[in-house]
Design a protein around this motif. Structure first.
Motif, PDB file in Angstrom:
ATOM      1  N   PRO A 130      65.445  54.941  30.199  1.00 59.17           N
ATOM      2  CA  PRO A 130      65.280  55.842  29.044  1.00 59.17           C
ATOM      3  C   PRO A 130      66.358  55.640  27.990  1.00 59.17           C
ATOM      4  N   MET A 131      67.618  55.422  28.404  1.00 57.20           N
ATOM      5  CA  MET A 131      68.691  55.204  27.435  1.00 57.20           C
ATOM      6  C   MET A 131      68.510  53.879  26.714  1.00 57.20           C
ATOM      7  N   ALA A 132      68.104  52.834  27.440  1.00 51.92           N
ATOM      8  CA  ALA A 132      67.873  51.530  26.809  1.00 51.92           C
ATOM      9  C   ALA A 132      66.745  51.614  25.785  1.00 51.92           C
ATOM     10  N   LEU A 133      65.679  52.314  26.122  1.00 51.35           N
ATOM     11  CA  LEU A 133      64.560  52.460  25.187  1.00 51.35           C
ATOM     12  C   LEU A 133      64.974  53.244  23.946  1.00 51.35           C
ATOM     13  N   ALA A 134      65.784  54.295  24.137  1.00 54.07           N
ATOM     14  CA  ALA A 134      66.241  55.085  22.990  1.00 54.07           C
ATOM     15  C   ALA A 134      67.153  54.261  22.084  1.00 54.07           C
ATOM     16  N   THR A 135      68.060  53.507  22.690  1.00 54.69           N
ATOM     17  CA  THR A 135      68.982  52.681  21.910  1.00 54.69           C
ATOM     18  C   THR A 135      68.231  51.650  21.087  1.00 54.69           C
ATOM     19  N   HIS A 136      67.371  50.898  21.734  1.00 57.02           N
ATOM     20  CA  HIS A 136      66.704  49.797  21.039  1.00 57.02           C
ATOM     21  C   HIS A 136      65.573  50.282  20.141  1.00 57.02           C
ATOM     22  N   ARG A 137      65.041  51.456  20.370  1.00 50.47           N
ATOM     23  CA  ARG A 137      64.097  51.999  19.395  1.00 50.47           C
ATOM     24  C   ARG A 137      64.802  52.171  18.053  1.00 50.47           C
ATOM     25  N   SER A 138      66.012  52.730  18.087  1.00 54.45           N
ATOM     26  CA  SER A 138      66.787  52.883  16.847  1.00 54.45           C
ATOM     27  C   SER A 138      67.135  51.531  16.248  1.00 54.45           C
ATOM     28  N   ASN A 139      67.506  50.571  17.118  1.00 55.27           N
ATOM     29  CA  ASN A 139      67.889  49.251  16.619  1.00 55.27           C
ATOM     30  C   ASN A 139      66.734  48.541  15.912  1.00 55.27           C
ATOM     31  N   PHE A 140      65.570  48.523  16.536  1.00 52.45           N
ATOM     32  CA  PHE A 140      64.437  47.824  15.918  1.00 52.45           C
ATOM     33  C   PHE A 140      63.914  48.576  14.701  1.00 52.45           C
ATOM     34  N   LEU A 141      64.125  49.876  14.655  1.00 52.54           N
ATOM     35  CA  LEU A 141      63.782  50.630  13.457  1.00 52.54           C
ATOM     36  C   LEU A 141      64.683  50.205  12.300  1.00 52.54           C
ATOM     37  N   LEU A 142      65.979  50.045  12.576  1.00 57.47           N
ATOM     38  CA  LEU A 142      66.909  49.563  11.548  1.00 57.47           C
ATOM     39  C   LEU A 142      66.566  48.141  11.119  1.00 57.47           C
ATOM     40  N   MET A 143      66.077  47.337  12.048  1.00 58.59           N
ATOM     41  CA  MET A 143      65.732  45.953  11.747  1.00 58.59           C
ATOM     42  C   MET A 143      64.420  45.839  10.975  1.00 58.59           C
ATOM     43  N   GLY A 144      63.666  46.916  10.894  1.00 61.78           N
ATOM     44  CA  GLY A 144      62.384  46.861  10.203  1.00 61.78           C
ATOM     45  C   GLY A 144      61.253  46.324  11.054  1.00 61.78           C
ATOM     46  N   ALA A 145      61.444  46.281  12.383  1.00 64.15           N
ATOM     47  CA  ALA A 145      60.415  45.768  13.294  1.00 64.15           C
ATOM     48  C   ALA A 145      59.568  46.936  13.803  1.00 64.15           C
ATOM     49  N   SER A 146      58.712  47.464  12.946  1.00 66.61           N
ATOM     50  CA  SER A 146      57.936  48.657  13.285  1.00 66.61           C
ATOM     51  C   SER A 146      56.989  48.421  14.456  1.00 66.61           C
ATOM     52  N   GLN A 147      56.519  47.180  14.629  1.00 58.13           N
ATOM     53  CA  GLN A 147      55.608  46.895  15.738  1.00 58.13           C
ATOM     54  C   GLN A 147      56.290  47.136  17.084  1.00 58.13           C
ATOM     55  N   VAL A 148      57.558  46.718  17.185  1.00 60.54           N
ATOM     56  CA  VAL A 148      58.300  46.936  18.432  1.00 60.54           C
ATOM     57  C   VAL A 148      58.510  48.433  18.655  1.00 60.54           C
ATOM     58  N   VAL A 149      58.847  49.160  17.594  1.00 58.73           N
ATOM     59  CA  VAL A 149      59.037  50.607  17.691  1.00 58.73           C
ATOM     60  C   VAL A 149      57.765  51.275  18.210  1.00 58.73           C
ATOM     61  N   ASN A 150      56.618  50.836  17.721  1.00 58.93           N
ATOM     62  CA  ASN A 150      55.349  51.413  18.164  1.00 58.93           C
ATOM     63  C   ASN A 150      55.101  51.179  19.652  1.00 58.93           C
ATOM     64  N   TRP A 151      55.477  50.017  20.154  1.00 61.36           N
ATOM     65  CA  TRP A 151      55.287  49.733  21.574  1.00 61.36           C
ATOM     66  C   TRP A 151      56.249  50.550  22.432  1.00 61.36           C
ATOM     67  N   ILE A 152      57.475  50.758  21.963  1.00 60.29           N
ATOM     68  CA  ILE A 152      58.412  51.606  22.706  1.00 60.29           C
ATOM     69  C   ILE A 152      57.886  53.034  22.771  1.00 60.29           C
ATOM     70  N   ASP A 153      57.352  53.521  21.663  1.00 59.68           N
ATOM     71  CA  ASP A 153      56.761  54.864  21.661  1.00 59.68           C
ATOM     72  C   ASP A 153      55.585  54.939  22.623  1.00 59.68           C
ATOM     73  N   TRP A 154      54.806  53.875  22.704  1.00 55.35           N
ATOM     74  CA  TRP A 154      53.658  53.844  23.601  1.00 55.35           C
ATOM     75  C   TRP A 154      54.106  53.885  25.062  1.00 55.35           C
ATOM     76  N   ILE A 155      55.205  53.195  25.383  1.00 47.45           N
ATOM     77  CA  ILE A 155      55.739  53.227  26.743  1.00 47.45           C
ATOM     78  C   ILE A 155      56.205  54.635  27.093  1.00 47.45           C
ATOM     79  N   ASN A 156      56.845  55.314  26.141  1.00 45.83           N
ATOM     80  CA  ASN A 156      57.340  56.662  26.398  1.00 45.83           C
ATOM     81  C   ASN A 156      56.221  57.686  26.511  1.00 45.83           C
ATOM     82  N   ALA A 157      55.107  57.432  25.844  1.00 43.99           N
ATOM     83  CA  ALA A 157      53.968  58.356  25.893  1.00 43.99           C
ATOM     84  C   ALA A 157      52.677  57.560  25.778  1.00 43.99           C
ATOM     85  N   PRO A 158      52.238  56.914  26.867  1.00 41.27           N
ATOM     86  CA  PRO A 158      51.052  56.058  26.811  1.00 41.27           C
ATOM     87  C   PRO A 158      49.826  56.793  26.272  1.00 41.27           C
ATOM     88  N   GLY A 159      49.084  56.100  25.438  1.00 39.02           N
ATOM     89  CA  GLY A 159      47.855  56.638  24.862  1.00 39.02           C
ATOM     90  C   GLY A 159      47.060  55.479  24.318  1.00 39.02           C
TER      91      GLY A 159
END
Length: 316
Positions: A130-159
């Motif tokens: 959970p900490m790794a996902l939270a850290t890198h969600r912020s990192n990829f958001l700063l990097m502008g990699a929205s696709q990666v952010v979307n997949w991290i969100d999907w892992i945290n709440a599959p749908g």
């Protein structure tokens, strides 16, 4: 917090309801690795009445109100074992600033203490998932990699699977003796003609002319900067994310074995500022988790392309 050895971070909003006072971030790694997390609050002021005394008082007030109530309490990322409150202030028209720190008091050991209980051993190598996902969600958001952010969100709440489930293109570039990966989409689409797409990155001639054109127009000057990630940090995390995606999050491991790095650009030790062969300094900051901010990323003009597939990992 990087200077103190902490590596991973998560937003501390998870500790309380939206309107309740809370600190800024939770941190993991360093001296608390495997034992819990620490809580940190920072406050700054720019006022005519800023003095060493007022700044110290502010640090104590912030600690008492926003940090202390949550110390020795559980959190989604581990038990909160320590807390910090940092305050700084500066007076207009003057140089320098006042800095003060309030933190959890650590009691001194008794002179004739009984034999201590067995030390609490770390719960395992690496960082909690959970900490790794939270850290890198912020990192990829700063990097502008929205696709990666979307997949991290999907892992945290599959749908529903993210709409853009295709490959993610990264630009690979060297800087200060390391290789970094950056998201092309964070810069190119807003600046290039509408017919652009990431397939052009496979053409080195096109890359050369595109970068030269943007540099000439001032978009990639030293004042801009670009958030990127150290290559091994990026590939290790994203390949771990691929493993979780394949199992739809059901096989998510408790911890991830991710690399960490000595920070650069924070005036920590003699090696905190890299130098080029010609003696000039690099202009960048490298965080312990692998995120970096490059002030002049296109100085080398040497670029490659790497692609990450959410279900297959990195190519090659």
């Amino acid at each position: 917090m990087n200077a103190l050895g902490y590596v991973w971070r998560a937003n501390a909003a998870c500790l309380s309801k939206a309107l309740n006072p809370h600190a800024d971030f939770l941190y993991d790694g360093g001296n608390v690795d495997g034992h819990g997390v620490v809580l940190a609050e920072a406050h700054g002021s720019f006022a005519a009445n800023a003095t060493a005394k007022t700044v110290a008082a502010q640090a104590k007030r912030k600690y008492a109100r926003q940090v202390k109530p949550y110390v020795n309490k559980p959190s989604p990322f581990g038990h909160v074992v320590h807390g910090y409150s940092v305050a700084f202030g500066s007076t207009p028209g003057t140089t320098g600033a006042f800095l003060s720190l309030a933190e959890t008091r650590i009691p001194k050991p008794k002179k004739k203490a009984s034999p201590p209980p067995a030390a609490q051993l770390p719960t395992g190598g690496g960082v909690s998932t959970p900490m790794a996902l939270a850290t890198h969600r912020s990192n990829f958001l700063l990097m502008g990699a929205s696709q990666v952010v979307n997949w991290i969100d999907w892992i945290n709440a599959p749908g529903e699977v993210p709409v853009d489930a295709g490959q993610v293109a990264f630009v690979r570039l060297p800087y200060a003796g390391r290789w970094y990966l950056g998201s092309a989409f964070s810069i190119w689409p807003a600046l290039l003609p509408h017919w652009w797409h990431d397939g052009f990155w496979d053409d080195p001639v096109w890359r050369h002319h595109a970068i030269r054109d943007l540099t000439a127009r001032g978009f990639l000057g030293e004042s801009v900067g670009w958030f990127v990630m150290e290559e091994t940090a990026c590939t290790t995390f994203l390949n771990s994310l691929t493993g979780m995606i394949r199992t739809a999050g059901d096989g998510r491991p408790a911890r991830l074995d991710l690399p960490s790095f000595d920070p650069v650009g924070f005036s920590i030790g003699e090696g905190s500022r890299g130098r080029r062969v010609d003696g000039s300094e690099y202009n960048y900051a490298l965080f312990r988790d692998g995120l970096a901010l490059l002030g002049d990323p296109f100085r080398s003009r040497k670029f490659e392309t790497r692609r990450w597939s959410p279900k297959e990992g990195f190519e090659g």
